[in-house]
Design a protein around this motif. Structure first.
Motif, PDB file in Angstrom:
ATOM      1  N   LEU A 137      36.998  10.508 -47.563  1.00 57.29           N
ATOM      2  CA  LEU A 137      38.406  10.875 -47.416  1.00 57.29           C
ATOM      3  C   LEU A 137      38.804  12.108 -48.208  1.00 57.29           C
ATOM      4  O   LEU A 137      39.837  12.706 -47.929  1.00 57.29           O
ATOM      5  N   ILE A 138      38.015  12.487 -49.195  1.00 57.04           N
ATOM      6  CA  ILE A 138      38.400  13.613 -50.043  1.00 57.04           C
ATOM      7  C   ILE A 138      37.652  14.902 -49.725  1.00 57.04           C
ATOM      8  O   ILE A 138      37.733  15.864 -50.473  1.00 57.04           O
ATOM      9  N   LYS A 139      36.976  14.961 -48.590  1.00 55.57           N
ATOM     10  CA  LYS A 139      36.298  16.189 -48.194  1.00 55.57           C
ATOM     11  C   LYS A 139      37.347  17.216 -47.776  1.00 55.57           C
ATOM     12  O   LYS A 139      38.309  16.904 -47.092  1.00 55.57           O
ATOM     13  N   LEU A 140      37.130  18.443 -48.208  1.00 59.62           N
ATOM     14  CA  LEU A 140      38.038  19.523 -47.846  1.00 59.62           C
ATOM     15  C   LEU A 140      37.707  20.028 -46.448  1.00 59.62           C
ATOM     16  O   LEU A 140      36.543  20.078 -46.056  1.00 59.62           O
ATOM     17  N   PRO A 141      38.735  20.405 -45.684  1.00 58.52           N
ATOM     18  CA  PRO A 141      38.472  20.979 -44.360  1.00 58.52           C
ATOM     19  C   PRO A 141      37.667  22.270 -44.500  1.00 58.52           C
ATOM     20  O   PRO A 141      37.757  22.981 -45.507  1.00 58.52           O
ATOM     21  N   GLU A 142      36.842  22.580 -43.489  1.00 61.14           N
ATOM     22  CA  GLU A 142      36.035  23.794 -43.519  1.00 61.14           C
ATOM     23  C   GLU A 142      36.952  25.016 -43.588  1.00 61.14           C
ATOM     24  O   GLU A 142      38.007  25.062 -42.971  1.00 61.14           O
ATOM     25  N   GLY A 143      36.529  26.012 -44.317  1.00 62.79           N
ATOM     26  CA  GLY A 143      37.291  27.242 -44.429  1.00 62.79           C
ATOM     27  C   GLY A 143      38.286  27.228 -45.568  1.00 62.79           C
ATOM     28  O   GLY A 143      38.938  28.225 -45.830  1.00 62.79           O
ATOM     29  N   THR A 144      38.432  26.128 -46.263  1.00 64.25           N
ATOM     30  CA  THR A 144      39.364  26.041 -47.382  1.00 64.25           C
ATOM     31  C   THR A 144      38.732  26.722 -48.592  1.00 64.25           C
ATOM     32  O   THR A 144      37.605  26.475 -48.933  1.00 64.25           O
TER      33      THR A 144
END
Length: 140
Positions: free
Chosen positions: A128-135
């Motif tokens: 749940l705490i993975k950052l979206p790609e490109g962040t």
């Protein structure tokens, strides 16, 4: 990575706690109840620890040196306490109180629960705490 170690350590300590709890319950089931009387006080570095004379069912006597000491003394000579002892091993006398019967089970459980909560929490919440790609995270 550390959360897996926390979780594993917590589960192992929980298993040890349950084992010690079972040992305590087995001891209580096979033990005899008796009364012990304070016969003297040991001076341990300025703190006083009671020494009990514990009567056995067979009219024997066990000398029990209590592990806890205090200043001022918490016990008076002549005071009585309830003890449990295994008739097959009379020197296994233990004061009949919750902490003295279940001390290791309590201590292992007290360490295991936070480790399991932290380890399982990170393990379950990691997706749940993975950052979206490109962040992009700003560094100072």
């Amino acid at each position: 990575m550390w959360y897996k170690l926390y979780l594993l350590t917590g589960v192992v300590l929980l298993a040890v706690s349950l084992y010690k709890f079972k040992q305590s319950i087995d001891f209580i089931r096979r033990s005899e109840r008796t009364v012990g009387t304070v016969i003297s006080m040991e001076d341990i570095d300025g703190a006083y620890s009671p020494v009990f004379a514990v009567k056995t069912k067979e009219n024997g006597q066990i000398i029990y040196h209590h592990a806890a000491a205090s200043h001022p003394p918490a016990w008076d000579i002549g005071e009585e306490a309830t003890f449990l002892y295994d008739p097959g091993s009379p020197h296994s006398a233990t004061m009949m109180s919750y902490f003295w019967l279940f001390n290791w089970a309590i201590l292992f459980l007290a360490v295991a629960i936070p480790l399991i909560i932290v380890g399982a929490g990170y393990y379950l919440l990691r997706p749940l705490i993975k950052l979206p790609e490109g962040t992009v995270i700003a560094k100072k």
